[in-house]
Design a protein around this motif. Sequence first.
Motif, PDB file in Angstrom:
ATOM      1  N   VAL A  72       0.693  -1.652  -0.098  1.00  0.00           N
ATOM      2  CA  VAL A  72       0.331   0.149   0.487  1.00  0.00           C
ATOM      3  C   VAL A  72       0.472   1.311  -0.207  1.00  0.00           C
ATOM      4  O   VAL A  72       0.054   2.653  -0.699  1.00  0.00           O
ATOM      5  N   ALA A  73       2.155   1.010   0.247  1.00  0.00           N
ATOM      6  CA  ALA A  73       3.132   2.409   0.251  1.00  0.00           C
ATOM      7  C   ALA A  73       4.369   2.012   0.650  1.00  0.00           C
ATOM      8  O   ALA A  73       4.410   0.686   0.714  1.00  0.00           O
ATOM      9  N   ILE A  74       5.545   2.692   0.189  1.00  0.00           N
ATOM     10  CA  ILE A  74       6.527   2.680   0.002  1.00  0.00           C
ATOM     11  C   ILE A  74       7.279   3.488   0.534  1.00  0.00           C
ATOM     12  O   ILE A  74       6.799   5.601   0.018  1.00  0.00           O
ATOM     13  N   ARG A  75       8.266   3.638   1.259  1.00  0.00           N
ATOM     14  CA  ARG A  75       8.817   4.334   1.700  1.00  0.00           C
ATOM     15  C   ARG A  75      10.963   4.924   1.636  1.00  0.00           C
ATOM     16  O   ARG A  75      11.100   3.482   1.775  1.00  0.00           O
ATOM     17  N   ASP A 150      11.714   0.082   2.558  1.00  0.00           N
ATOM     18  CA  ASP A 150      10.595   0.039   2.943  1.00  0.00           C
ATOM     19  C   ASP A 150       8.845   0.248   2.269  1.00  0.00           C
ATOM     20  O   ASP A 150       8.169   1.196   1.957  1.00  0.00           O
ATOM     21  N   ILE A 151       8.679  -0.852   2.271  1.00  0.00           N
ATOM     22  CA  ILE A 151       7.352  -1.709   2.091  1.00  0.00           C
ATOM     23  C   ILE A 151       6.389  -1.559   2.531  1.00  0.00           C
ATOM     24  O   ILE A 151       6.225  -2.932   3.058  1.00  0.00           O
ATOM     25  N   ALA A 152       5.351  -0.895   2.935  1.00  0.00           N
ATOM     26  CA  ALA A 152       3.408  -1.418   4.066  1.00  0.00           C
ATOM     27  C   ALA A 152       2.848  -1.688   3.322  1.00  0.00           C
ATOM     28  O   ALA A 152       2.553  -1.570   2.454  1.00  0.00           O
ATOM     29  N   ARG A 153       2.192  -3.336   3.884  1.00  0.00           N
ATOM     30  CA  ARG A 153       1.311  -3.998   3.232  1.00  0.00           C
ATOM     31  C   ARG A 153       0.181  -4.147   3.583  1.00  0.00           C
ATOM     32  O   ARG A 153       0.174  -3.408   4.705  1.00  0.00           O
ATOM     33  N   LYS A 154      -0.398  -4.288   3.518  1.00  0.00           N
ATOM     34  CA  LYS A 154      -2.187  -4.660   3.951  1.00  0.00           C
ATOM     35  C   LYS A 154      -1.877  -5.151   5.176  1.00  0.00           C
ATOM     36  O   LYS A 154      -3.156  -4.832   5.526  1.00  0.00           O
ATOM     37  N   ASP A 155      -1.685  -6.203   5.110  1.00  0.00           N
ATOM     38  CA  ASP A 155      -1.500  -7.403   6.243  1.00  0.00           C
ATOM     39  C   ASP A 155      -1.431  -6.004   7.844  1.00  0.00           C
ATOM     40  O   ASP A 155      -1.079  -6.620   8.449  1.00  0.00           O
ATOM     41  N   GLY A 156      -0.661  -5.418   7.301  1.00  0.00           N
ATOM     42  CA  GLY A 156       0.023  -4.314   8.885  1.00  0.00           C
ATOM     43  C   GLY A 156       1.939  -4.420   8.746  1.00  0.00           C
ATOM     44  O   GLY A 156       1.937  -4.166   9.736  1.00  0.00           O
ATOM     45  N   SER A 157       2.005  -5.484   8.019  1.00  0.00           N
ATOM     46  CA  SER A 157       3.933  -6.059   8.132  1.00  0.00           C
ATOM     47  C   SER A 157       4.356  -4.890   6.946  1.00  0.00           C
ATOM     48  O   SER A 157       3.678  -4.153   6.156  1.00  0.00           O
ATOM     49  N   THR A 158       5.607  -4.355   7.251  1.00  0.00           N
ATOM     50  CA  THR A 158       6.468  -4.240   6.576  1.00  0.00           C
ATOM     51  C   THR A 158       7.500  -4.801   5.981  1.00  0.00           C
ATOM     52  O   THR A 158       8.484  -5.604   7.086  1.00  0.00           O
ATOM     53  N   GLU A 204      15.578   7.535 -22.549  1.00  0.00           N
ATOM     54  CA  GLU A 204      16.597   6.506 -23.961  1.00  0.00           C
ATOM     55  C   GLU A 204      16.805   4.820 -22.786  1.00  0.00           C
ATOM     56  O   GLU A 204      16.788   3.917 -23.596  1.00  0.00           O
ATOM     57  N   GLY A 205      16.567   5.381 -21.870  1.00  0.00           N
ATOM     58  CA  GLY A 205      16.254   3.953 -20.684  1.00  0.00           C
ATOM     59  C   GLY A 205      16.149   4.328 -19.589  1.00  0.00           C
ATOM     60  O   GLY A 205      14.981   4.669 -18.990  1.00  0.00           O
ATOM     61  N   ASN A 206      16.144   2.939 -18.310  1.00  0.00           N
ATOM     62  CA  ASN A 206      15.666   2.351 -17.421  1.00  0.00           C
ATOM     63  C   ASN A 206      16.411   2.803 -16.460  1.00  0.00           C
ATOM     64  O   ASN A 206      18.113   2.009 -16.491  1.00  0.00           O
ATOM     65  N   VAL A 207      16.159   2.724 -14.973  1.00  0.00           N
ATOM     66  CA  VAL A 207      17.917   3.146 -14.128  1.00  0.00           C
ATOM     67  C   VAL A 207      16.754   1.849 -13.290  1.00  0.00           C
ATOM     68  O   VAL A 207      15.772   1.784 -13.123  1.00  0.00           O
ATOM     69  N   VAL A 208      17.566   1.361 -12.636  1.00  0.00           N
ATOM     70  CA  VAL A 208      16.691  -0.326 -12.170  1.00  0.00           C
ATOM     71  C   VAL A 208      17.576  -0.124 -10.877  1.00  0.00           C
ATOM     72  O   VAL A 208      19.508  -0.273 -11.035  1.00  0.00           O
ATOM     73  N   VAL A 209      16.651  -0.608  -9.659  1.00  0.00           N
ATOM     74  CA  VAL A 209      17.196  -0.862  -8.734  1.00  0.00           C
ATOM     75  C   VAL A 209      17.148  -2.694  -7.812  1.00  0.00           C
ATOM     76  O   VAL A 209      15.822  -2.790  -7.730  1.00  0.00           O
ATOM     77  N   PHE A 210      18.174  -3.191  -7.605  1.00  0.00           N
ATOM     78  CA  PHE A 210      18.009  -4.098  -6.867  1.00  0.00           C
ATOM     79  C   PHE A 210      17.956  -4.189  -5.739  1.00  0.00           C
ATOM     80  O   PHE A 210      19.108  -3.666  -5.036  1.00  0.00           O
ATOM     81  N   ALA A 211      17.143  -5.177  -4.892  1.00  0.00           N
ATOM     82  CA  ALA A 211      16.950  -5.216  -3.750  1.00  0.00           C
ATOM     83  C   ALA A 211      16.534  -6.645  -3.006  1.00  0.00           C
ATOM     84  O   ALA A 211      16.051  -7.406  -3.689  1.00  0.00           O
ATOM     85  N   ARG A 212      17.136  -6.701  -1.482  1.00  0.00           N
ATOM     86  CA  ARG A 212      16.153  -7.964  -1.634  1.00  0.00           C
ATOM     87  C   ARG A 212      16.128  -7.726   0.340  1.00  0.00           C
ATOM     88  O   ARG A 212      16.047  -7.176   0.713  1.00  0.00           O
ATOM     89  N   LEU A 213      15.021  -8.678   0.586  1.00  0.00           N
ATOM     90  CA  LEU A 213      13.871  -8.667   2.047  1.00  0.00           C
ATOM     91  C   LEU A 213      15.297  -8.946   2.680  1.00  0.00           C
ATOM     92  O   LEU A 213      15.937  -9.927   2.690  1.00  0.00           O
ATOM     93  N   THR A 214      15.074  -8.169   4.111  1.00  0.00           N
ATOM     94  CA  THR A 214      16.612  -8.795   5.146  1.00  0.00           C
ATOM     95  C   THR A 214      15.607  -7.935   6.656  1.00  0.00           C
ATOM     96  O   THR A 214      16.101  -8.323   7.190  1.00  0.00           O
ATOM     97  N   GLU A 215      14.616  -7.837   6.170  1.00  0.00           N
ATOM     98  CA  GLU A 215      13.697  -7.287   8.000  1.00  0.00           C
ATOM     99  C   GLU A 215      12.437  -7.595   7.374  1.00  0.00           C
ATOM    100  O   GLU A 215      12.116  -7.204   6.322  1.00  0.00           O
ATOM    101  N   VAL A 216      11.469  -7.910   8.636  1.00  0.00           N
ATOM    102  CA  VAL A 216      10.437  -7.816   8.530  1.00  0.00           C
ATOM    103  C   VAL A 216       9.545  -7.236   9.913  1.00  0.00           C
ATOM    104  O   VAL A 216      10.171  -7.586  11.279  1.00  0.00           O
ATOM    105  N   ARG A 217       8.519  -6.057   9.372  1.00  0.00           N
ATOM    106  CA  ARG A 217       8.502  -5.581  10.918  1.00  0.00           C
ATOM    107  C   ARG A 217       6.811  -5.394  10.907  1.00  0.00           C
ATOM    108  O   ARG A 217       5.842  -5.015  10.369  1.00  0.00           O
ATOM    109  N   ARG A 218       6.724  -6.106  12.106  1.00  0.00           N
ATOM    110  CA  ARG A 218       4.800  -5.995  12.298  1.00  0.00           C
ATOM    111  C   ARG A 218       4.154  -4.888  13.255  1.00  0.00           C
ATOM    112  O   ARG A 218       4.907  -3.872  14.507  1.00  0.00           O
TER     113      ARG A 218
END
Length: 218
Positions: A72-75, A150-158, A204-218
């Motif tokens: 639902v949101a990105i920070r 940080d990605i906030a999810r509908k289930d309340g987790s981040t 002419e191009g795209n900027v791409v960010v590569f990231a991996r899940l490292t933590e879950v906040r509830r």
Amino acid sequence: MRASEDAYRRRSVWGVLVVALLIGVYLVQHGLGTGGPPQPAHAYAAVFDPVHEAAARQLPAAPDPLPSSRPVAIRIPAIEVAARLTPVSTDKEGWVEAPPPERRNLAGWLDTSPTPGEQGTSVIDGHVDNATGPAVFYSLGTLQPGQHIDIARKDGSTAVFTVYGIEAVRKDTFPAARVYGEKGKPELRLITCGGDYTKEGGYEGNVVVFARLTEVRR
């Protein structure tokens, strides 16, 4: 005579300010102001996957994948991004659609990709600018490995993702398999426009960010 001279000077100053403002708006709209949006150091190289994977190996162990839950949101604290997310799809040519351009502080989650935190590679895109100036992902090219998303999810987790790579790629040779491919862990890709701009062809191009899940906040 003095009053006329003062009025002339005031009109001249306002005229200069208006012209400067119009020039600034034109440059932002056409991707030319101060060289356009910030670009990552790894621009238009053939393959940086080994570099990314070396950085990824330094990340903390990934948590267990999360169940599906719509984002639902990105920070992104490092570049002062705080925006809502809306589902987007792909167009007839297979490109990820962007949110409505007039919504400059809105990003789009590709609804055919896993939700952020699920097993697989989740994809979020956003505009770099629009007709009124910089948009949500204007500063994406300044992100550095180790910074957090940080990605906030509908289930309340981040779901907290750590950046391990960023590069600019050409649209005409876009490495879809490398960008969207399964990595065996919950991954995230942020995508926006980048590179040189022309009025006829856009960026002419795209900027791409590569990231991996490292933590879950509830």
